[in-house]
Design an enzyme around this catalytic site. Structure first.
Site, short mmCIF file in Angstrom:
data_model
loop_
_atom_site.label_atom_id
_atom_site.label_comp_id
_atom_site.label_asym_id
_atom_site.label_seq_id
_atom_site.Cartn_x
_atom_site.Cartn_y
_atom_site.Cartn_z
N ARG A 35 -25.59 -10.02 32.30
CA ARG A 35 -26.26 -9.28 32.98
C ARG A 35 -25.55 -8.65 34.34
O ARG A 35 -25.63 -7.42 34.43
CB ARG A 35 -27.66 -9.48 33.30
CG ARG A 35 -28.61 -9.65 32.05
CD ARG A 35 -29.83 -10.30 32.17
NE ARG A 35 -30.82 -10.15 31.16
CZ ARG A 35 -31.71 -11.11 31.18
NH1 ARG A 35 -32.22 -12.07 32.16
NH2 ARG A 35 -32.48 -11.12 30.05
N LYS A 218 -43.45 -13.88 12.37
CA LYS A 218 -45.18 -13.53 12.25
C LYS A 218 -45.07 -11.78 11.96
O LYS A 218 -44.48 -11.21 12.94
CB LYS A 218 -45.54 -13.61 13.52
CG LYS A 218 -46.07 -15.12 13.47
CD LYS A 218 -47.10 -15.43 14.74
CE LYS A 218 -47.25 -16.94 14.96
NZ LYS A 218 -47.85 -16.95 16.11
N GLY A 374 -34.05 -10.86 20.74
CA GLY A 374 -33.28 -12.00 21.16
C GLY A 374 -32.78 -12.86 20.17
O GLY A 374 -31.48 -13.14 20.33
N GLY A 397 -37.62 -7.72 25.22
CA GLY A 397 -39.08 -7.02 25.15
C GLY A 397 -39.05 -5.46 25.34
O GLY A 397 -39.78 -4.68 24.55
P1 AMP Z 1 -39.67 -13.75 16.42
O1 AMP Z 1 -39.70 -14.22 17.64
O2 AMP Z 1 -40.76 -13.24 15.79
O3 AMP Z 1 -38.17 -12.76 16.05
O4 AMP Z 1 -39.43 -14.91 15.33
C1 AMP Z 1 -38.23 -15.68 15.45
C2 AMP Z 1 -38.46 -17.08 14.97
O5 AMP Z 1 -38.88 -16.92 13.72
C3 AMP Z 1 -37.37 -17.99 15.22
O6 AMP Z 1 -37.58 -19.00 16.08
C4 AMP Z 1 -36.96 -18.60 13.52
O7 AMP Z 1 -37.15 -19.82 13.66
C5 AMP Z 1 -38.49 -18.43 13.02
N1 AMP Z 1 -38.60 -18.26 11.62
C6 AMP Z 1 -37.74 -17.49 10.84
N2 AMP Z 1 -38.06 -17.76 9.52
C7 AMP Z 1 -39.00 -18.60 9.53
C8 AMP Z 1 -39.79 -19.40 8.52
N3 AMP Z 1 -39.27 -19.09 7.13
N4 AMP Z 1 -40.47 -20.08 8.96
C9 AMP Z 1 -40.82 -20.46 10.12
N5 AMP Z 1 -40.24 -19.77 11.06
C10 AMP Z 1 -39.28 -18.75 10.91
#
Ligand code: AMP
Length: 416
Positions: A35, A218, A374, A397
Site C-alpha cells: 500500500r 456463499k 481478497g 470491501g
Molecule cells: P469469499 O470470501 O466469499 O470470496 O469466499 C472465499 C472462501 O470461500 C475461501 O476461504 C474458500 O476457502 C471458500 N470456498 C471456496 N470454495 C468452497 C467450497 N467448495 N466449500 C467451502 N468453502 C469454499
C-alpha cells in the site's frame, strides 16, 4: 474536479488521504508495504511539481489513542521509499503550525486519524447497556464534533487528493467529508484513478465477450455482485461453495457440500434471470469432493449434482476447469472475484490456480483482465501472476461494493 496529472501544485500544500494501513509485526516492522508503494506515484507527483505534502491515513482499528497503532512506526520506511525526510504531527488535530511552515518539497505525516472517533463519525465508549436514546445522543454528538474535525484537517491545505481506494466505500471525514472544503481543488490520486479506470473498462465500456468469474463460499455474500453483473456480462462463471446451493436448487444431490437453504429461491431467480438476459451461466459441472474438510481427506471426482453421501465439494474438477478455460480464452474482458475451491488447502487450490493461469494467458492474448477481492488477489499473487494480469485491485470491501453497483462516497465526493 481536477486531474492530478495537470494540476499546478507549485507552492501549494496538498492534503492527501492515503491507505497506509499496512500490516506490522510485533516489532512494528512492516510485513507488506504494497500500500505504501502504491501511493508513491501520487506523493512524488506533488513534490516534483513544487508542492508540499500533508499525508493522512488510518492504521488498524484503534479505540482512542493506542501507541501500537501509531503511524510513527512507518515513518522510516516511508522516508526511504519517498526518498525524503518526513515531519510527524503526533496529533492530527494540532498540526496547523507544522502545516503552515511547510515549504515546497517538504512532507508532514499526520498521526493516525482514527485516534479520533470523529474520523469515522461513530461514537466510542458507549456503555453496553446504553439505551437507544443514549446511543442516538452519542451519535449526534460525534457527528456534531466531526464538523470541526473535518474543518481543521481542511485548514492545513490548499488542495485535497484522495488516493485511498481501500476506504472509498466509507463516508469518513478524510475520505469524503473533507472534499467539500476544496470545491475547485479536489482530485483523485493515481491509485484511485487506476481502480476507477480499470473497473469502468469492465463494467462500462467492455470489449466483448465479457465474462465474470464469481467464486467464494456463499451466495448470500456474493448475490449483490451476481445480480449487478448479470445485466452486463455475456458469460457468468460461478464457482466455489456457491455452486452447491444452485445444484440443490435444481434437484441435485450435493452430499455434505456447503449449501444455504435460504438462498435456494435466490439461486433459482439468478438462473431464470440469466436465461432471460441471454447470459450463459457456467457452474462447475464436475468437482473434487472430499470426505473431510481437510487437505489430506480422501477425494473423488464427481458431477456437482451427484456427490456421494458423506462427501463435500471442495474444488472444481478438470472437466469443469477445461470448460472455464474455453470461456475465458474466448473472452475479451474478464472480471474475477473469488476462488473456485477451498484454495487455502493446497490439494484443493488446483482449480483456482488454473484460473489464475488462464487469466495470465488471456492477458497475453490481448484480453483485459481485472482481479478484485481478497482471495482471488491472493491466488494470482501466490502464482506470481499479479503483474501478468491487466489490473489487480487494491481494495477488498471497496471493490466489492463497486462491483455491486453501489456509489462509493469517496468517489462521489470528488466527482460531485
Ligand atoms: P469469499 O470470501 O466469499 O470470496 O469466499 C472465499 C472462501 O470461500 C475461501 O476461504 C474458500 O476457502 C471458500 N470456498 C471456496 N470454495 C468452497 C467450497 N467448495 N466449500 C467451502 N468453502 C469454499
Amino acid at each position: 474536479m481536477q486531474n492530478i496529472s495537470n494540476y499546478d501544485f507549485a507552492g501549494k500544500k496538498a492534503i492527501v488521504r492515503v491507505d497506509f494501513n499496512v500490516p506490522l509485526n510485533e516489532n512494528f516492522e512492516i510485513t507488506d508495504d504494497t500500500r505504501i508503494r502504491a501511493a508513491l506515484p501520487t506523493l512524488k507527483k506533488v513534490l516534483e511539481k513544487g508542492g508540499s505534502l500533508i499525508i493522512m491515513s488510518h492504521l488498524g482499528r484503534p479505540k482512542g489513542v493506542q501507541e501500537k497503532y501509531s503511524l510513527k512506526h512507518i515513518i522510516a520506511h516511508v522516508e526511504k521509499k519517498l526518498g525524503t525526510k518526513i515531519q510527524f504531527a503526533d496529533d492530527c488535530m494540532k498540526a496547523k503550525a507544522q502545516a503552515d511552515a511547510l515549504k515546497p518539497g517538504e512532507v508532514l505525516l499526520l498521526e493516525n486519524l482514527r485516534f479520533y472517533a470523529e474520523e469515522e463519525g461513530k461514537p466510542r465508549g458507549l456503555a453496553e447497556d446504553a439505551t437507544e436514546e443514549e446511543k442516538k445522543a452519542a451519535k449526534k454528538a460525534v457527528k456534531e464534533s466531526q464538523k470541526e474535525f473535518v474543518k481543521t484537517l481542511a485548514s492545513y491545505a490548499d488542495c485535497y487528493i484522495n488516493d485511498a481506494f481501500g476506504t472509498a466505500h466509507r463516508a469518513h471525514a478524510s475520505t469524503a467529508l473533507i472534499a467539500e472544503y476544496f470545491p475547485n481543488d479536489k482530485m483523485f490520486g493515481y491509485v484511485m484513478e487506476g481502480e476507477i479506470k480499470a473497473i469502468s473498462k469492465v463494467l462500462e465500456t467492455p470489449e466483448r465477450p465479457l465474462t465474470a468469474i464469481i467464486g467464494g463460499s456463499k451466495v448470500s455474500s456474493k448475490i449483490g455482485i451476481i445480480e449487478h453483473v448479470l445485466d452486463l456480462v455475456d458469460n457468468l462463471i460461478i464457482g466455489g461453495g456457491m455452486v452447491y446451493t444452485f445444484k440443490k436448487a435444481m434437484g441435485g444431490k450435493i452430499g455434505r457440500s456447503l449449501c444455504e437453504d435460504d438462498q435456494i429461491e435466490v439461486a433459482l431467480n439468478v438462473m431464470k434471470a440469466a436465461e432471460e438476459k441471454g447470459v450463459k451461466l457456467y457452474l462447475s459441472k464436475a468437482v473434487v469432493a472430499a470426505d473431510d474438510f481437510s487437505n489430506d481427506a480422501n477425494t473423488v471426482i464427481c458431477p456437482s449434482d451427484n456427490i456421494p453421501d458423506g462427501y463435500e465439494g471442495v474444488d472444481a474438477a478438470p472437466e469443469a476447469v477445461a470448460e472455464f478455460k474455453e470461456v475465458i480464452m474466448n473472452s475479451k474482458t474478464i472480471l474475477w472475484n473469488g476462488p473456485v475451491g477451498v484454495f487455502e488447502m493446497p490439494n484443493f487450490a488446483k482449480g483456482t490456480n488454473a484460473i489464475a493461469g488462464f487469466l495470465k494467458e488471456a492477458t497475453d492474448n490481448g484480453a483485459f483482465t481485472l482481479v478484485g477481492g481478497g482471495d482471488s488477489v491472493a491466488a494470482v499473487t501466490q502464482m506470481g501472476y499479479a503483474d501478468k494480469v491487466s489490473y489487480v485491485s487494491t481494495g477488498g470491501g471497496a471493490m466489492l461494493e463497486y462491483l455491486e453497483g453501489k456509489v462509493l462516497p469517496g468517489i462521489a465526493a470528488i466527482q460531485e
